[in-house]
Design an enzyme around this catalytic site. Sequence first.
Site, mmCIF file in Angstrom:
data_model
loop_
_atom_site.group_PDB
_atom_site.id
_atom_site.type_symbol
_atom_site.label_atom_id
_atom_site.label_comp_id
_atom_site.label_asym_id
_atom_site.label_seq_id
_atom_site.Cartn_x
_atom_site.Cartn_y
_atom_site.Cartn_z
ATOM 1 N N GLU A 122 6.869 6.266 70.874
ATOM 2 C CA GLU A 122 6.919 5.423 69.254
ATOM 3 C C GLU A 122 5.671 4.648 69.870
ATOM 4 O OE1 GLU A 122 10.760 6.667 67.999
ATOM 5 O OE2 GLU A 122 10.412 5.214 68.998
ATOM 6 N N SER B 212 4.416 12.133 64.474
ATOM 7 C CA SER B 212 6.086 12.682 64.538
ATOM 8 C C SER B 212 5.465 13.117 65.585
ATOM 9 C CB SER B 212 6.374 13.298 63.188
ATOM 10 O OG SER B 212 7.224 14.692 63.902
ATOM 11 N N GLY B 213 6.638 12.868 66.492
ATOM 12 C CA GLY B 213 6.031 12.551 67.965
ATOM 13 C C GLY B 213 6.758 14.679 68.488
ATOM 14 N N SER B 214 7.728 15.061 67.457
ATOM 15 C CA SER B 214 7.790 16.463 68.145
ATOM 16 C C SER B 214 7.212 17.399 66.819
ATOM 17 C CB SER B 214 9.721 16.658 67.580
ATOM 18 O OG SER B 214 9.934 16.269 66.051
ATOM 19 N N GLY B 215 6.362 16.415 65.657
ATOM 20 C CA GLY B 215 5.399 17.493 64.895
ATOM 21 C C GLY B 215 6.549 18.539 64.630
ATOM 22 N N SER C 57 9.136 6.388 64.057
ATOM 23 C CA SER C 57 7.623 6.667 63.609
ATOM 24 C C SER C 57 7.469 6.792 62.630
ATOM 25 C CB SER C 57 7.614 8.234 63.951
ATOM 26 O OG SER C 57 7.815 8.617 65.184
#
Lengths: 194, 194, 194, 194
Positions: free
Chosen positions: D161, D86-89, D47
């Site tokens: 991503e 950030s995918g997950s955060g 990311s």
Amino acid sequence: MTIHRRMELLTQKLAEQCRQIDRKSIDRFMAAILGAKRIFIHGAGRSGLVGRAFAMRLMHLGFNVYVVGETTTPPIREGDIYIAVSGSGKTSTVLAIAKTVKTLGAQIAIITSHPDSPMGELANLRIVIKGREPTRGGHDYLARQLAGQHEPLTPLGTLFELSAMLFLDSMIEELMIAKNKTEGELKTLHTNLE
Amino acid sequence: MTIHRRMELLTQKLAEQCRQIDRKSIDRFMAAILGAKRIFIHGAGRSGLVGRAFAMRLMHLGFNVYVVGETTTPPIREGDIYIAVSGSGKTSTVLAIAKTVKTLGAQIAIITSHPDSPMGELANLRIVIKGREPTRGGHDYLARQLAGQHEPLTPLGTLFELSAMLFLDSMIEELMIAKNKTEGELKTLHTNLE
Amino acid sequence: MTIHRRMELLTQKLAEQCRQIDRKSIDRFMAAILGAKRIFIHGAGRSGLVGRAFAMRLMHLGFNVYVVGETTTPPIREGDIYIAVSGSGKTSTVLAIAKTVKTLGAQIAIITSHPDSPMGELANLRIVIKGREPTRGGHDYLARQLAGQHEPLTPLGTLFELSAMLFLDSMIEELMIAKNKTEGELKTLHTNLE
Amino acid sequence: MTIHRRMELLTQKLAEQCRQIDRKSIDRFMAAILGAKRIFIHGAGRSGLVGRAFAMRLMHLGFNVYVVGETTTPPIREGDIYIAVSGSGKTSTVLAIAKTVKTLGAQIAIITSHPDSPMGELANLRIVIKGREPTRGGHDYLARQLAGQHEPLTPLGTLFELSAMLFLDSMIEELMIAKNKTEGELKTLHTNLE
């Protein structure tokens, strides 16, 4: 030899190295930095890390400074200065960039042990910092060390890199004075994103 | 003060800093490095650069060593050691990672000026390197300098960073001897891709 | 044109790009990766970022993989493969390293739009991914865009970089199958230090 | 399934992902970028690489843009925007910085799959890009793949991503139009030091 004795000898060795840096070169280097529109720093390996440590402080001093290879580094132009740190003066990636810079009309400064190297010959400005002299007793410093010759081992480029860092941090102090900057002012330009 | 005098004073200051590093901590640090399965180095800003200079030499010595944040750094596990360089001992990104490492059961060593900081408290091993003492006359070293107090300016973390680099390079020499490595052997592990 | 329409067209363009990648080259590339002792990835700018995204997944798959220019990257040797991502095939720092690799006897693979470039000629293996064709209507895609020719703008190397990333991520899937790796296994090799 | 079929399916999947990005969020994101004094990009792992690819193009467009963690990144201030990928955060180093940014009064935008994550909650602006849905058949996509369910494998964060990169490159096109920039103008800001 204890590690404390080793560190003591190393600082003496560094002092000796720094004493030999030519004063006139330093004056010209200083003037070139103060006169440049923007500053681009470059180096590979540990020399590259030393260059980046210098770049960070130049930024704290308010200079427009960039590290070659980082994400948002702009193109170099006439009026800018390119500063390379390369003990050997022939690191291939650094040399490739220096050749490009030459054609673009920016100034080139090099911090090196070898002013007669390909990079040294390209440069407008050379700061010469002696590295170890491998001829005295060959490259195997460990043998000499074990034989009781209590010199620092400083393998590979260590002596050059440490001396370069010490020199460049002293340059920062000179630049603080030249630009009349207090530590407090540097602090306001230190990143708050760590 | 000339820049040569400035460099001279700076090496003396560094020598003084290094003399104060606790011998027992160094012995434990040395043993921890030699005993670790893998080594992970971390730091932000100039401290991070100093950490990376150390990582590079550890690689030349044949250690399995990684820099936190680089592309192919694997996960840390029990039996590994995490070494952070942080003068303040509270850099937020470094602290975030150190907390994770703690839960994963790897060892934590910190090189810091503040052993009583959040990172210092998390660590199993602390190497304490004094930074400047800002209380003596406040942070404005420039004023003192101009007033004729010929101390090195060493703004912000400079003194810590230079001392840490010098200390870690001396550790490399100790590790060369401990692992019975010659400079020639280090050279064969130096990257040929620069 | 809305951004959603723009993204739609872009994916179609990417699909078209990927269809044209030669199957036999992919097979050879696949075999070379599976047969290599170690893998070294290199690239500058956005191509370098794409290369690093690939390197990260190769690490998750259990390969010995390094990024040229990172701190603990070892020297390359015979039996290793060097993979460069360079649209133009003539990026000077990448070319400088590729020439060195050639003399060291490691394999060279290049992902490029220009197989007849200096890098393409050095390489043992070429994956050709078309970039935009600047001849059709010149480089000023914006003019065409505004004139209603609804092609994606994809300035500079964008089309090459996106296609390369998509291709390399598909390679990862092929390698997962070839090595019989589940996503769970990849996860255990994902760094836990972010 | 051939790799060409795999790439085809992957582009379709990406198109599907992008269709679901909320239009109003994009408009607000666009306005925030155009209105910000300076832009700071941050992310870890792949990311982070996607974020840096975006930063590079923003620089080509003439924005004042920096990558968090690079050498000469200045401090953030009010009026600036911090953009995290950030995918997950909940990436710990990114979250640590975002919390600091919050206290400093700069805007926070996040590109994430999880708007209800700690980072999502801190942010002023959220671009939601769905990742894979691990509930449908569990995380083991390989099993499903081998069982003939011909979906792309896209292990770990791959789908997020790739979609984020595609979305951000489409944003660049929108910004080119908004700022009335031709590709030729972008080229003059592309670094000449590679």
